[in-house]
Design an enzyme around this catalytic site. Structure first.
Site, mmCIF file in Angstrom:
data_model
loop_
_atom_site.group_PDB
_atom_site.id
_atom_site.type_symbol
_atom_site.label_atom_id
_atom_site.label_comp_id
_atom_site.label_asym_id
_atom_site.label_seq_id
_atom_site.Cartn_x
_atom_site.Cartn_y
_atom_site.Cartn_z
ATOM 1 C CG HIS A 190 45.241 38.049 53.724
ATOM 2 N ND1 HIS A 190 46.420 39.077 53.698
ATOM 3 C CD2 HIS A 190 45.501 37.080 54.584
ATOM 4 C CE1 HIS A 190 47.243 38.392 54.532
ATOM 5 N NE2 HIS A 190 47.030 36.937 54.858
ATOM 6 C CB CYS A 215 22.247 39.338 55.097
ATOM 7 S SG CYS A 215 21.952 37.875 54.111
ATOM 8 C CB CYS A 237 56.591 45.427 41.706
ATOM 9 S SG CYS A 237 57.030 45.133 43.654
ATOM 10 C CB SER A 265 55.243 40.828 50.629
ATOM 11 O OG SER A 265 54.797 39.929 51.961
ATOM 12 C CB SER A 266 57.536 43.518 55.144
ATOM 13 O OG SER A 266 56.388 43.560 55.592
#
EC number: 2.3.1.-
Length: 314
Positions: free
Chosen positions: A161, A220, A304, A261-262
């Protein structure tokens, strides 16, 4: 549960500084981690056996691996953004179409950036980096945008992502470091100040509309176009070339481990389906149920950062 983080930003000789006197009283690293049962020694042995038998292991990580670093997620029971507030993440279409949405986003992100960018890898990130170094991990796919795997030294990595540490111009496509934008915003807003109440995932904080109105967003520097973090917002799609690349890595793997992660978002879930089609063994380490529990040969509900460092990658 209301959490006020007291992130007050004001100028001090041209620099923006957080108001440390209003920091949250609880330790931030455990604030967003949902409750979990004690480690089960038999489950640890099962995961060790799974990893030992794996020769080409692909690991996919989600927000649950970074909550132990103090970054909130969206879906965790009681502590995720959806459970704590009625706020929802920004939509891609709104960001692209509406200048006021971009103004609000960048104001919130500007205040939250010093804290978000300072988060560090926890033992789970370091463990996966070590697995790569020892040749156990063939590829790492993360749905996170926090750069913590990169900070831990992981190189065989796909940021599915994108990454909040990069900024993308919607006009010319130029990529620039997020830190450089912070400096440009400071110059454009020398007298602007804001106090945030609450921390959201992906570098956001909560501000009022009144605070946002006078905030100026730089364009920008090359073409004058609008800027966007180089991440996939909700409602957007992952680059097809990146999807194809990850599918190839899954097809090269002999096993798949999901960490934190689900799998509710299809952009990650589809790779589990590919693994299932290829009859790869799947293990899942996540506090709470996932979309793929019925496809896994092993499911573990543990932190985790507590479990992964116990696993020997040799």
């Amino acid at each position: 549960m209301r959490m006020s983080f007291g992130l007050t930003f004001r100028t001090a000789k041209g620099r923006w500084v957080p108001n440390r006197s209003q920091q949250c009283s609880r330790g931030s690293t455990g604030l967003f981690v949902p409750p979990s049962p004690p480690l089960d020694s038999e489950k640890v042995k099962e995961l060790q056996r799974f990893i030992t038998l794996s020769k080409r292991l692909l690991v996919m990580t989600g927000a649950g691996i970074s909550t132990e670093s103090g970054i909130p997620d969206y879906r965790s029971e009681k502590v995720g953004l959806y459970a704590r507030t009625d706020r929802r993440p920004i939509q891609h279409g709104d960001f692209v179409r509406i200048a006021q949405i971009r103004q609000r986003y960048w104001a919130r992100n500007f205040v939250g950036w010093p804290q978000f960018s300072s988060h560090q890898p926890n033992p789970a990130h370091w463990a996966l980096s070590n697995w790569e170094r020892f040749g156990k991990l063939s590829w790492l796919v993360t749905q996170n945008v926090d750069a913590l795997h990169t900070k831990a030294g992981s190189q065989r990595l796909t940021e599915l992502h994108g990454c909040m540490h990069r900024v993308l111009c919607l006009g010319c496509g130029e990529q620039t470091p997020r830190g450089a934008l912070q400096e440009r915003v400071e110059v454009l807003n020398p007298t602007w100040s804001a106090e945030a109440h609450g921390l959201a995932p992906d570098g956001d904080v909560f501000l009022t509309e009144e605070q946002v109105q006078s905030f100026r967003v730089p364009p920008c520097s090359r073409c004058g176009g609008p800027l966007k973090p180089d991440v996939v917002f909700f409602g957007d799609t992952v680059n097809p070339d990146k999807v194809d690349f990850v599918h190839k890595r899954v097809k090269e793997a002999d096993s798949l481990l999901v960490v934190g992660s689900s799998l509710q978002v299809y952009s990650g879930y589809r790779f589990i389906l590919t693994a299932q089609e290829r009859k790869l063994p799947i293990a899942i380490l996540n506090i709470g149920p996932t979309r793929s529990d019925d496809l896994a040969c092993l499911k573990l509900d543990s932190r985790c950062g507590e479990l992964l460092p116990l696993i020997d990658p040799h």
